[in-house]
Motif scaffolding. Structure first.
Motif, short mmCIF file in Angstrom:
data_model
loop_
_atom_site.label_atom_id
_atom_site.label_comp_id
_atom_site.label_asym_id
_atom_site.label_seq_id
_atom_site.Cartn_x
_atom_site.Cartn_y
_atom_site.Cartn_z
N MET A 1 18.40 44.72 9.03
CA MET A 1 17.09 44.74 9.92
C MET A 1 16.73 46.34 9.80
N ALA A 2 15.80 46.87 9.31
CA ALA A 2 15.31 48.08 9.42
C ALA A 2 14.87 48.61 10.47
N ARG A 3 14.05 47.91 11.31
CA ARG A 3 13.28 48.22 12.22
C ARG A 3 14.33 48.17 13.65
N LYS A 4 14.52 49.21 14.52
CA LYS A 4 15.30 48.89 15.83
C LYS A 4 14.49 47.95 16.67
N ILE A 5 15.23 47.05 17.33
CA ILE A 5 14.62 45.86 18.32
C ILE A 5 13.75 46.68 19.55
N GLY A 6 12.59 46.41 19.83
CA GLY A 6 11.89 46.98 20.66
C GLY A 6 11.07 48.22 20.29
N SER A 7 11.21 48.54 18.98
CA SER A 7 10.53 49.60 18.45
C SER A 7 8.96 49.08 17.93
N SER A 8 8.05 49.85 17.78
CA SER A 8 6.58 49.37 17.66
C SER A 8 5.79 50.86 16.81
N ALA A 9 5.00 50.74 15.92
CA ALA A 9 4.20 51.86 15.35
C ALA A 9 3.85 52.68 16.39
N ASP A 10 3.19 52.13 17.54
CA ASP A 10 2.46 52.87 18.81
C ASP A 10 3.57 53.85 19.13
N THR A 11 4.82 53.40 19.25
CA THR A 11 5.82 54.14 19.96
C THR A 11 6.53 55.03 19.08
N THR A 12 7.02 54.38 17.87
CA THR A 12 7.91 55.16 16.92
C THR A 12 7.30 56.01 15.96
N ARG A 13 6.15 55.74 15.64
CA ARG A 13 5.39 56.87 14.98
C ARG A 13 5.46 58.25 15.67
N PRO A 14 5.00 58.39 16.85
CA PRO A 14 5.11 59.74 17.35
C PRO A 14 6.64 60.32 17.61
N ARG A 15 7.31 59.09 17.83
CA ARG A 15 8.71 59.76 17.82
C ARG A 15 9.29 60.38 16.76
N VAL A 16 8.86 59.61 15.64
CA VAL A 16 9.47 60.23 14.25
C VAL A 16 8.67 61.82 13.90
N ARG A 17 7.45 61.81 14.10
CA ARG A 17 6.69 63.14 14.19
C ARG A 17 7.32 64.33 14.94
N SER A 18 7.74 63.69 16.14
CA SER A 18 8.15 64.76 17.15
C SER A 18 9.76 65.14 16.61
N ALA A 19 10.42 64.11 16.18
CA ALA A 19 11.86 64.61 15.90
C ALA A 19 11.83 65.23 14.57
N ALA A 20 10.85 65.15 13.44
CA ALA A 20 10.87 65.70 12.32
C ALA A 20 10.43 67.34 12.77
N LEU A 21 9.39 67.52 13.55
CA LEU A 21 8.88 69.00 14.08
C LEU A 21 10.35 69.44 14.48
N ALA A 22 10.84 68.80 15.39
CA ALA A 22 11.72 69.59 16.15
C ALA A 22 12.87 70.11 15.24
N LEU A 23 13.36 69.15 14.29
CA LEU A 23 14.39 69.30 13.09
C LEU A 23 13.99 70.51 12.12
N PHE A 24 13.00 70.19 11.78
CA PHE A 24 11.98 71.18 10.74
C PHE A 24 12.24 72.55 11.23
N ALA A 25 11.85 72.66 12.49
CA ALA A 25 11.69 74.05 13.17
C ALA A 25 13.02 74.62 13.45
N ARG A 26 14.02 73.68 13.89
CA ARG A 26 15.51 74.19 13.98
C ARG A 26 16.36 74.40 12.87
N HIS A 27 16.32 73.65 11.75
CA HIS A 27 17.02 73.86 10.58
C HIS A 27 16.34 74.10 9.29
N GLY A 28 14.93 74.04 9.22
CA GLY A 28 14.15 74.39 8.29
C GLY A 28 14.11 72.85 7.31
N PHE A 29 12.94 72.92 6.82
CA PHE A 29 12.52 71.73 6.02
C PHE A 29 13.37 71.30 4.93
N ALA A 30 13.97 72.29 4.09
CA ALA A 30 14.86 71.94 3.10
C ALA A 30 16.25 71.36 3.67
#
Length: 196
Positions: A1-30
């Motif tokens: 199963m790809a999607r975690k139980i209890g996740s939805s686009a409304d909540t997961t999409r912002p979390r994906v973006r937030s995580a990517a933002l923090a990780l790109f800023a901390r470690h660099g995109f590459a």
């Protein structure tokens, strides 16, 4: 199963973006993988592709949203009656807006090189719109004698670099308050173009 139980686009999409933002800023995109982003969000790596086609699209979306939101906030400012008042307002706005978003600012400036040529062109177009706003203030000030400058474009780029640099050193618990910093930088911006 790809999607975690209890996740939805409304909540997961912002979390994906937030995580990517923090990780790109901390470690660099590459240096950041989709697997790392997924782990930060708490989903399987394959689930990320429900929310974004790939890492490049995620970077572009973060930069694009930053620039379009910045331009919208700038457009919402009340019109000031003189070039001096407009430059003062711009300097204070730029610092205040960017201090609230240090990770987005870092990515917007440091990860341009990671964009595909097409995405780079799109972001550069938005950046030029923002720069053009300041350049128009400076050109108007020069034409009315309120400012003394030899090249409005160069002054624009220099001022934006100076104002954006605040995000590198400002700390909430530092010697100067946010209002102090905005006032001092607005004063420096005005002095740099020969305003009285």
């Amino acid at each position: 199963m790809a999607r975690k139980i209890g996740s939805s686009a409304d909540t997961t999409r912002p979390r994906v973006r937030s995580a990517a933002l923090a990780l790109f800023a901390r470690h660099g995109f590459a240096a950041v993988s989709m697997r790392q982003i997924a782990a930060e969000v708490g989903v399987q790596a394959g689930a990320l592709y429900i929310y974004t086609p790939d890492k490049q699209a995620l970077l572009f979306d973060l930069m694009h949203d930053h620039m379009t939101n910045l331009l919208a906030a700038l457009a919402a400012l009340p019109m000031q009656p003189t070039p001096v008042a407009r430059l003062d307002q711009f300097a204070r706005f730029h610092i205040g807006y960017h201090l609230d978003r240090p990770e987005a600012v870092f990515i917007a400036y440091m990860e341009l090189r990671a964009l595909t040529p097409e995405n780079f062109t799109s972001i550069e177009t938005l950046r030029h719109q923002y720069e053009d706003h300041l350049q128009a203030i400076l050109a108007q000030g020069a034409s009315t004698g309120a400012f003394t400058l030899s090249d409005a474009k160069m002054a624009t780029l220099a001022l934006i670099a100076m104002l954006t640099g605040v995000t590198n050193w400002y700390r909430k618990d530092g010697r100067l308050s946010r209002d102090d910093v905005q006032s001092l930088y607005a004063e420096m911006a005005l002095r740099s173009v020969g305003a009285p």
